[in-house]
Design an enzyme around this catalytic site. Structure first.
Site, PDB file in Angstrom:
ATOM      1  CB  ALA A 162      -0.623   1.359   0.258  1.00 38.37           C
ATOM      2  CG  ASP A 163       3.253   4.446   5.085  1.00 35.57           C
ATOM      3  OD1 ASP A 163       4.242   4.114   4.662  1.00 35.57           O
ATOM      4  OD2 ASP A 163       2.847   4.767   6.122  1.00 35.57           O
TER       5      ASP A 163
END
EC number: 3.6.1.9
Length: 191
Positions: A67-68
């Protein structure tokens, strides 16, 4: 099936733990760079790089989650503040206005390297604040390791006027979208 979180974010760890999931954390240590210009493609690209880098290192079968998260206001991406002054400038710029939080997620199955990337976006309004209030918030220290210099799940909740969309996306992991992708694409059921 083994679940691996490809992230050093304590908030993502906490969110998965709160779901009662048994998972392992393996940091990706990839450079956070993407040539993508659109925020949604940018965060999906970074989440893909994180998830795939960890997936390639694993010998056993697993589901890897990368995730970012970024904060965008008027086409400007706000990362994590480098110091107190930059945190002040960010929060001063966000106050009294709406900004968008984008989180990209990528899920990789190591058995066949099937992957799915997606994103979530949430609108956030920050209250108008006095300079002293901004500095007092900064001095809590909680915003230094967060895009946009605030943490909605902490003292930062005091400066958020309202949100439109997924609260957990602002924290760093859109849980509902993650649940749906795991179920629909990988037949992994969390319930």
């Amino acid at each position: 099936m083994k679940i691996v979180l490809a992230s050093k974010s304590p908030r993502r760890r906490e969110l998965l733990s709160n779901l009662g999931l048994d998972f392992e954390v393996i940091e990706s240590n990839v450079e956070e760079f993407s040539s993508e210009k659109h925020p949604s493609r940018y965060v999906m690209d970074l989440s893909f790089n994180k998830a795939m880098s960890v997936a390639k290192k694993l010998k056993e079968e697993a589901i890897v989650i990368g995730a970012d998260t970024i904060v965008v206001i008027e086409d400007k991406v706000l990362g994590k503040p480098k110091d107190r002054d930059e945190a002040f400038i960010m929060l001063k710029n966000l106050q009294g206005r709406v900004h968008t939080v984008y989180t990209g997620i990528t899920i990789v199955r190591t058995k066949d390297f099937k992957y799915v990337s997606d994103f979530e976006e949430t609108k956030v309004w920050i209250k108008k604040l006095e300079d002293e209030e901004i500095f007092n918030y900064i001095d809590t220290g909680e915003g230094y390791d967060k895009a946009g210099a605030y943490a909605i799940q902490g003292v930062g909740a005091l400066i958020v006027e309202k949100i439109e969309g997924d609260y957990f996306n602002v924290v760093g992991l859109p849980i509902s979208k993650l649940f749906d992708i795991l179920k629909r694409e990988f037949d992994v059921r969390l319930l």
